[in-house]
Design an enzyme around this catalytic site. Structure first.
Site, PDB file in Angstrom:
ATOM      1  N   HIS A  72     -14.673  -9.146   0.560  1.00 26.02           N
ATOM      2  CA  HIS A  72     -15.350 -10.061  -0.290  1.00 26.02           C
ATOM      3  C   HIS A  72     -16.995 -10.178   0.255  1.00 26.02           C
ATOM      4  CE1 HIS A  72     -11.873 -12.488  -2.286  1.00 26.02           C
ATOM      5  NE2 HIS A  72     -11.698 -11.321  -2.243  1.00 26.02           N
ATOM      6  N   TYR A 201     -14.803 -22.462  -3.937  1.00 24.09           N
ATOM      7  CA  TYR A 201     -14.775 -23.866  -3.448  1.00 24.09           C
ATOM      8  C   TYR A 201     -15.125 -24.953  -4.491  1.00 24.09           C
ATOM      9  CZ  TYR A 201     -14.000 -21.629   1.264  1.00 24.09           C
ATOM     10  OH  TYR A 201     -13.269 -21.148   2.341  1.00 24.09           O
ATOM     11  N   PRO A 293      -9.551 -26.635   7.503  1.00 18.18           N
ATOM     12  CA  PRO A 293      -9.518 -25.340   7.007  1.00 18.18           C
ATOM     13  C   PRO A 293     -10.506 -24.896   6.031  1.00 18.18           C
ATOM     14  CG  PRO A 293      -7.773 -26.501   6.036  1.00 18.18           C
ATOM     15  CD  PRO A 293      -8.307 -27.377   7.175  1.00 18.18           C
ATOM     16  N   TYR A 385     -20.345 -18.728   7.413  1.00 17.04           N
ATOM     17  CA  TYR A 385     -18.818 -18.433   6.954  1.00 17.04           C
ATOM     18  C   TYR A 385     -18.711 -16.784   7.262  1.00 17.04           C
ATOM     19  CZ  TYR A 385     -15.365 -18.507   3.409  1.00 17.04           C
ATOM     20  OH  TYR A 385     -14.239 -18.543   2.779  1.00 17.04           O
TER      21      TYR A 385
HETATM   22  P1  RFL Z   1      -0.527 -20.329  16.283  1.00 16.98           P
HETATM   23  O1  RFL Z   1      -0.877 -19.429  14.995  1.00 16.98           O
HETATM   24  O2  RFL Z   1      -0.215 -21.871  15.859  1.00 16.98           O
HETATM   25  O3  RFL Z   1       0.375 -19.627  17.315  1.00 16.98           O
HETATM   26  C1  RFL Z   1       0.932 -20.280  18.092  1.00 16.98           C
HETATM   27  C2  RFL Z   1       2.358 -19.755  18.513  1.00 16.98           C
HETATM   28  O4  RFL Z   1       2.736 -20.557  19.620  1.00 16.98           O
HETATM   29  C3  RFL Z   1       4.368 -20.611  19.464  1.00 16.98           C
HETATM   30  N1  RFL Z   1       4.552 -21.979  20.187  1.00 16.98           N
HETATM   31  C4  RFL Z   1       5.412 -21.634  21.353  1.00 16.98           C
HETATM   32  N2  RFL Z   1       5.783 -20.598  22.085  1.00 16.98           N
HETATM   33  C5  RFL Z   1       6.535 -20.867  23.156  1.00 16.98           C
HETATM   34  N3  RFL Z   1       6.832 -21.815  23.676  1.00 16.98           N
HETATM   35  C6  RFL Z   1       6.376 -23.098  22.952  1.00 16.98           C
HETATM   36  N4  RFL Z   1       6.710 -24.321  23.510  1.00 16.98           N
HETATM   37  C7  RFL Z   1       5.655 -22.957  21.910  1.00 16.98           C
HETATM   38  N5  RFL Z   1       5.015 -23.998  21.065  1.00 16.98           N
HETATM   39  C8  RFL Z   1       4.546 -23.114  20.200  1.00 16.98           C
HETATM   40  C9  RFL Z   1       4.288 -21.091  17.818  1.00 16.98           C
HETATM   41  O5  RFL Z   1       5.643 -20.892  17.227  1.00 16.98           O
HETATM   42  C10 RFL Z   1       3.222 -20.022  17.513  1.00 16.98           C
HETATM   43  O6  RFL Z   1       3.747 -18.868  17.042  1.00 16.98           O
HETATM   44  O7  RFL Z   1      -1.872 -20.765  16.979  1.00 16.98           O
HETATM   45  P2  RFL Z   1      -3.139 -19.438  17.405  1.00 16.98           P
HETATM   46  O8  RFL Z   1      -2.473 -17.963  17.695  1.00 16.98           O
HETATM   47  O9  RFL Z   1      -4.200 -20.084  18.312  1.00 16.98           O
HETATM   48  O10 RFL Z   1      -3.867 -19.016  16.054  1.00 16.98           O
HETATM   49  C11 RFL Z   1      -4.291 -20.146  15.122  1.00 16.98           C
HETATM   50  C12 RFL Z   1      -4.293 -19.852  13.679  1.00 16.98           C
HETATM   51  O11 RFL Z   1      -2.868 -19.800  13.615  1.00 16.98           O
HETATM   52  C13 RFL Z   1      -5.064 -21.214  12.976  1.00 16.98           C
HETATM   53  O12 RFL Z   1      -6.205 -21.551  13.565  1.00 16.98           O
HETATM   54  C14 RFL Z   1      -5.260 -20.688  11.467  1.00 16.98           C
HETATM   55  O13 RFL Z   1      -3.842 -20.408  10.662  1.00 16.98           O
HETATM   56  C15 RFL Z   1      -6.052 -21.729  10.733  1.00 16.98           C
HETATM   57  N6  RFL Z   1      -6.115 -21.569   9.236  1.00 16.98           N
HETATM   58  C16 RFL Z   1      -7.297 -20.644   8.883  1.00 16.98           C
HETATM   59  N7  RFL Z   1      -8.058 -19.813   9.990  1.00 16.98           N
HETATM   60  C17 RFL Z   1      -8.968 -19.088   9.455  1.00 16.98           C
HETATM   61  O14 RFL Z   1      -9.561 -18.613  10.430  1.00 16.98           O
HETATM   62  N8  RFL Z   1      -9.034 -18.545   8.028  1.00 16.98           N
HETATM   63  C18 RFL Z   1      -8.264 -19.404   7.148  1.00 16.98           C
HETATM   64  O15 RFL Z   1      -8.498 -18.969   5.982  1.00 16.98           O
HETATM   65  C19 RFL Z   1      -7.552 -20.312   7.570  1.00 16.98           C
HETATM   66  N9  RFL Z   1      -6.482 -20.849   6.552  1.00 16.98           N
HETATM   67  C20 RFL Z   1      -5.394 -22.084   8.354  1.00 16.98           C
HETATM   68  C21 RFL Z   1      -5.770 -21.767   7.057  1.00 16.98           C
HETATM   69  C22 RFL Z   1      -4.453 -22.977   8.601  1.00 16.98           C
HETATM   70  C23 RFL Z   1      -3.837 -23.411   7.651  1.00 16.98           C
HETATM   71  N10 RFL Z   1      -2.755 -24.521   8.363  1.00 16.98           N
HETATM   72  C24 RFL Z   1      -1.270 -24.097   7.611  1.00 16.98           C
HETATM   73  C25 RFL Z   1      -2.835 -25.014   9.323  1.00 16.98           C
HETATM   74  C26 RFL Z   1      -5.011 -22.324   5.887  1.00 16.98           C
HETATM   75  C27 RFL Z   1      -3.753 -23.442   6.306  1.00 16.98           C
HETATM   76  C28 RFL Z   1      -3.355 -24.035   5.278  1.00 16.98           C
HETATM   77  C1  PHB Z   2      -6.737 -19.118   2.329  1.00 15.63           C
HETATM   78  O1  PHB Z   2      -6.721 -18.005   1.347  1.00 15.63           O
HETATM   79  O2  PHB Z   2      -5.601 -19.625   2.678  1.00 15.63           O
HETATM   80  C2  PHB Z   2      -7.937 -19.748   2.741  1.00 15.63           C
HETATM   81  C3  PHB Z   2      -9.185 -19.574   2.180  1.00 15.63           C
HETATM   82  C4  PHB Z   2     -10.204 -20.143   2.543  1.00 15.63           C
HETATM   83  C5  PHB Z   2     -10.108 -21.291   3.576  1.00 15.63           C
HETATM   84  C6  PHB Z   2      -8.950 -21.530   3.842  1.00 15.63           C
HETATM   85  C7  PHB Z   2      -7.758 -21.045   3.618  1.00 15.63           C
HETATM   86  O3  PHB Z   2     -11.055 -21.865   3.603  1.00 15.63           O
END
Ligand code: RFL
Ligand code: PHB
Length: 392
Positions: A72, A201, A293, A385
């Site tokens: 994008h 957004y 997020p 961004y």
């Molecule tokens: P994770 O992905 O949480 O992975 C951590 C891993 O550790 C495991 N774990 C354990 N393992 C062993 N022993 C234990 N005691 C443990 N406890 C936990 C877990 O099961 C897991 O597999 O962290 P990591 O690797 O630092 O990655 C971070 C990302 O996952 C997170 O920052 C993003 O998902 C945030 N996020 C977004 N980030 C973006 O860059 N772009 C986005 O568009 C974006 N959208 C989002 C998001 C997060 C969201 N939620 C659900 C919080 C949208 C949403 C809705």
């Molecule tokens: C997504 O596609 O899940 C998404 C996109 C933009 C954001 C957060 C989540 O800022």
């Protein structure tokens, strides 16, 4: 078992780190408490910064990303019933973002790890870390009915916000900076072709809403709800009704509707633990910091942390030079705080705060009007961004 770097957590941070180290000839063991299916199916991030895409390509794990990722070059900011385009690429010398699900990233990285034949334990129980400030820190866990112990030179805490590594640091050795927001996001994945090629957004008087996607067949949508909202309260019809109320613009644009495949509520938080190191334990990704997020930064920050950590470990093993390891936290935190600032700003500008006065709402609208009519303001949005440079 003996290894050089013991990695707790097989999310994006742990898997990227394991592969970066492998490519430098550094051995690691990855220990994850969930199952492989759970880790792959968890629906989360969707937006990859240019630098994260470049990293995956350089690492040789970008083949599917290149085929299936949706590049994008812009996004829309919508308010007062009108969508305003922000041309990211034009404002940043050609940089863009790529929409590619985090679960796809994780799938590609698990594939790459498996191909190396190096250990990746799923469904490890009672994972614990020990002797963090010694030269031989350890990970212990139960796996398949057996007790396992991994002796390491270094530990990487890549176990997310609810993991065990950060809490293993004495509280006197870490300072926490935190902000909670008076809202969360209700998110859905819908079987509907995206009705717009770029993200939208939306700031609406009923609250924030976000239009995104996962593929040419799947739309991903969110809207602002109270923080502890019970998803059980929301029928599919009620969700669509609210989405359309917030997103439909005066020119008639609205998301396509379809069967809801998945739904959930996510709380919103800003959080930083400083420093990101204690003894020979290094925290990376969500274990050290959380952003709301709205700026799409979490996964991308996890990637930039582990790039710094992999470089620092490589420099240590190649030249015996600990300088980069000693500077790990400081280098990461500079970028982390800028992403915190940007995520907070996007969140504050686009959401409705329950306790805000009419004045605040009018000021927010003026902010958005300025943002979408000033090239300087749009450039600032765009460069944050698409991602600030990864510095080492
Ligand atoms: P994770 O992905 O949480 O992975 C951590 C891993 O550790 C495991 N774990 C354990 N393992 C062993 N022993 C234990 N005691 C443990 N406890 C936990 C877990 O099961 C897991 O597999 O962290 P990591 O690797 O630092 O990655 C971070 C990302 O996952 C997170 O920052 C993003 O998902 C945030 N996020 C977004 N980030 C973006 O860059 N772009 C986005 O568009 C974006 N959208 C989002 C998001 C997060 C969201 N939620 C659900 C919080 C949208 C949403 C809705
Ligand atoms: C997504 O596609 O899940 C998404 C996109 C933009 C954001 C957060 C989540 O800022």
């Amino acid at each position: 078992m003996r290894t050089q770097v013991g990695i707790v957590g097989a999310g994006p941070a742990g898997l990227l780190l394991g592969h970066l180290l492998h490519q430098q000839g550094i051995d690691s063991v990855i220990v994850e408490n969930r199952s492989q299916e759970y880790v792959i199916e968890r629906v989360r991030a969707g937006v990859l910064e240019q630098g994260t895409v470049d990293l995956m390509m350089q690492m040789g794990v970008g083949e599917r990303l290149q085929q299936q990722g949706l590049r994008h070059e812009g996004l829309y900011i919508s308010f007062a019933g009108r969508r305003h385009h922000v041309h990211l690429a034009e404002l940043t010398g050609g940089k863009a973002i790529t929409v590619y699900g985090q679960n796809e990233v994780v799938k590609d990285l698990i594939g790459a790890r498996t191909a190396t034949g190096r250990p990746l334990y799923f469904e490890a129980a009672q994972v614990a870390v020990h002797d963090l400030d010694s030269a031989r820190p350890r990970i212990t866990f139960q796996h398949g009915g057996r007790s396992e112990e991994v002796t390491c030179d270094f530990l990487a805490g890549c176990d997310g916000f609810h993991g065990i590594c950060r809490p293993a640091i004495p509280s006197s050795a870490v300072k926490i900076y935190e902000r909670e927001y008076p809202f969360g996001w209700l998110g859905i994945l819908a079987e509907a072709a995206p009705s717009c090629e770029e993200l939208v957004y939306t700031s609406h008087e009923r609250g924030f809403a976000l239009f995104s996607m996962r593929s040419p067949q799947i739309t991903r949508l969110y809207f602002q709800v109270p923080p502890e909202e019970d998803i059980g309260k929301w029928s599919d019809d009620a969700i669509w009704d609210e989405m359309l109320k917030r997103m439909t613009t005066a020119d008639g644009w609205a998301p396509n509707t379809g069967r809801i495949l998945q739904k959930g509520v996510t709380p919103m938080r800003s959080f930083v633990a400083e420093p990101m190191r204690y003894g020979n334990l290094f925290l990376a990704g969500d274990s050290a910091h959380i952003v709301p997020p709205t700026g799409a930064k979490g996964l991308n920050l996890a990637a930039s942390d582990v790039v710094v950590l992999a470089k620092a470990l490589t420099s240590f093993y190649r030249n015996g030079d600990p300088v980069l390891l000693d500077r790990y936290s400081e280098i990461c935190l500079r970028r982390v705080w800028k992403a915190q600032r940007f995520s907070w700003w996007m969140t504050s500008t686009l959401h409705r705060f329950p306790d805000a006065a009419e004045f605040d709402y009018r000021r927010q609208l003026a902010d958005l009007d300025y943002l979408t009519s000033s090239r300087a303001a749009m450039t600032s949005l765009a460069e944050n961004y698409v991602g600030l440079p990864m510095e080492v």
